[in-house]
Design a protein around this motif. Structure first.
Motif, PDB file in Angstrom:
ATOM      1  N   TYR A   1     -29.937 -21.298  33.478  1.00  0.00           N
ATOM      2  CA  TYR A   1     -31.013 -21.397  34.434  1.00  0.00           C
ATOM      3  C   TYR A   1     -30.000 -21.311  35.951  1.00  0.00           C
ATOM      4  CZ  TYR A   1     -33.829 -20.846  30.435  1.00  0.00           C
ATOM      5  OH  TYR A   1     -34.433 -20.742  29.275  1.00  0.00           O
ATOM      6  N   PRO A   2     -29.123 -20.671  35.427  1.00  0.00           N
ATOM      7  CA  PRO A   2     -28.251 -20.945  37.142  1.00  0.00           C
ATOM      8  C   PRO A   2     -28.768 -20.276  38.555  1.00  0.00           C
ATOM      9  CG  PRO A   2     -27.109 -19.105  35.893  1.00  0.00           C
ATOM     10  CD  PRO A   2     -28.538 -19.928  35.153  1.00  0.00           C
ATOM     11  N   VAL A   3     -28.119 -20.480  39.592  1.00  0.00           N
ATOM     12  CA  VAL A   3     -28.437 -19.453  40.327  1.00  0.00           C
ATOM     13  C   VAL A   3     -26.817 -18.803  40.884  1.00  0.00           C
ATOM     14  CG1 VAL A   3     -28.569 -19.519  43.524  1.00  0.00           C
ATOM     15  CG2 VAL A   3     -29.251 -21.304  42.082  1.00  0.00           C
TER      16      VAL A   3
ATOM     17  N   PHE B   1     -33.106 -25.069  44.950  1.00  0.00           N
ATOM     18  CA  PHE B   1     -32.243 -25.567  44.189  1.00  0.00           C
ATOM     19  C   PHE B   1     -30.509 -26.184  45.055  1.00  0.00           C
ATOM     20  CE2 PHE B   1     -34.836 -22.315  42.941  1.00  0.00           C
ATOM     21  CZ  PHE B   1     -34.575 -22.398  41.702  1.00  0.00           C
ATOM     22  N   ASN B   2     -31.313 -27.185  46.779  1.00  0.00           N
ATOM     23  CA  ASN B   2     -30.197 -27.479  46.662  1.00  0.00           C
ATOM     24  C   ASN B   2     -29.143 -26.393  47.166  1.00  0.00           C
ATOM     25  OD1 ASN B   2     -31.713 -30.224  46.596  1.00  0.00           O
ATOM     26  ND2 ASN B   2     -30.661 -30.509  44.513  1.00  0.00           N
ATOM     27  N   ILE B   3     -29.312 -25.759  47.399  1.00  0.00           N
ATOM     28  CA  ILE B   3     -27.938 -24.645  48.327  1.00  0.00           C
ATOM     29  C   ILE B   3     -28.947 -24.505  49.551  1.00  0.00           C
ATOM     30  CG2 ILE B   3     -26.953 -22.789  48.347  1.00  0.00           C
ATOM     31  CD1 ILE B   3     -26.528 -22.564  45.478  1.00  0.00           C
TER      32      ILE B   3
ATOM     33  N   GLU C   1     -35.974 -15.844  40.640  1.00  0.00           N
ATOM     34  CA  GLU C   1     -36.882 -16.286  41.216  1.00  0.00           C
ATOM     35  C   GLU C   1     -36.242 -16.459  42.861  1.00  0.00           C
ATOM     36  OE1 GLU C   1     -38.181 -21.573  41.993  1.00  0.00           O
ATOM     37  OE2 GLU C   1     -38.836 -20.107  40.563  1.00  0.00           O
ATOM     38  N   THR C   2     -36.957 -17.071  44.216  1.00  0.00           N
ATOM     39  CA  THR C   2     -36.538 -17.034  45.662  1.00  0.00           C
ATOM     40  C   THR C   2     -38.102 -17.657  46.352  1.00  0.00           C
ATOM     41  OG1 THR C   2     -34.866 -16.137  46.991  1.00  0.00           O
ATOM     42  CG2 THR C   2     -36.672 -15.019  46.332  1.00  0.00           C
TER      43      THR C   2
ATOM     44  N   LEU D   1     -28.267 -14.125  47.240  1.00  0.00           N
ATOM     45  CA  LEU D   1     -28.560 -15.675  45.858  1.00  0.00           C
ATOM     46  C   LEU D   1     -29.617 -15.824  45.429  1.00  0.00           C
ATOM     47  CD1 LEU D   1     -27.149 -18.344  47.632  1.00  0.00           C
ATOM     48  CD2 LEU D   1     -26.757 -17.605  46.404  1.00  0.00           C
ATOM     49  N   ARG D   2     -30.741 -15.888  44.100  1.00  0.00           N
ATOM     50  CA  ARG D   2     -31.441 -15.827  43.519  1.00  0.00           C
ATOM     51  C   ARG D   2     -31.295 -16.772  42.184  1.00  0.00           C
ATOM     52  NH1 ARG D   2     -32.417 -13.653  47.375  1.00  0.00           N
ATOM     53  NH2 ARG D   2     -33.445 -11.467  47.433  1.00  0.00           N
ATOM     54  N   LYS D   3     -32.056 -17.504  41.850  1.00  0.00           N
ATOM     55  CA  LYS D   3     -32.192 -18.606  40.559  1.00  0.00           C
ATOM     56  C   LYS D   3     -32.640 -17.274  39.408  1.00  0.00           C
ATOM     57  CE  LYS D   3     -32.886 -22.250  38.338  1.00  0.00           C
ATOM     58  NZ  LYS D   3     -31.116 -22.945  37.975  1.00  0.00           N
TER      59      LYS D   3
END
Length: 187
Positions: free
Chosen positions: A87-89, A63-65, A160-161, A107-109
């Motif tokens: 559906y943000p992070v 997710f580009n982080i 999701e992670t 952090l989690r999606k």
């Protein structure tokens, strides 16, 4: 002639993007500062009201982080926590963290809200977003669910992670009230 070099250090909260069991400091010093205005696609954006955090780990790389990035987080109100879309992070408080010197956030999606604990129904509801087999999904979610205290087993979010150590995507459940905020921008 005497010259002084002024170095500006800023302390930022650390947010884990990796296994919660891996210790991370609560804060880290960074050189410089994070601006209150950034440019996104040529447009100036005011981020002065967003909280600034530092990422530790690469579990959000899809997710580009990435590890070491600085992120801007918009804190969510209680009502906003129940109305997440697109559906943000998300940044979650780490619930029941046994180590008081460890980071308080992860952090989690966001995948979606879970309204009942019928594992096959949950898999069916989100099957277009789940990237592992139904069997693995159920095993992962059951394991995470069993670790939640009884009082935190309702109003859940599926997330999701990415597990860097085992090179696999993982899913887990979190109480809605453990959501802290939403990642707005990553630098």
């Amino acid at each position: 002639m005497i010259m002084f070099l002024i170095i500006n250090f800023k302390s930022l909260p650390v947010v884990k993007a990796g296994k919660v069991t891996k210790l991370c400091p609560k804060t880290k010093h960074i050189l410089g500062y994070m601006p209150d205005t950034i440019k996104v696609n040529g447009t100036k954006i005011d981020v002065s009201h967003d909280e600034k955090m530092l990422v530790s780990g690469n579990s959000m790389k899809f997710f580009n982080i990435y590890d070491g990035q600085r992120i801007y987080v918009r804190r969510l109100s209680d009502s906003e926590k129940f109305n997440i879309t697109r559906y943000p992070v998300l940044v979650f408080h780490i619930v029941n963290n046994p180590n008081k010197d460890d980071a308080d956030y992860k952090l989690r999606k966001f995948v979606g809200y879970v309204d009942s604990i019928q594992w096959t129904d949950i898999f069916s509801k989100f099957k277009d977003k789940i990237k592992i087999s139904e069997k693995d999904f159920i095993r992962q979610c059951q394991s995470k669910y069993q670790r939640l205290p009884d009082a935190e087993r309702s109003n859940l979010i599926l997330s999701e992670t990415y597990d860097e150590d085992n090179n696999r995507i993982c899913y887990s459940l979190h109480p809605v009230n453990s959501v802290y905020g939403k990642v707005e921008y990553a630098l």
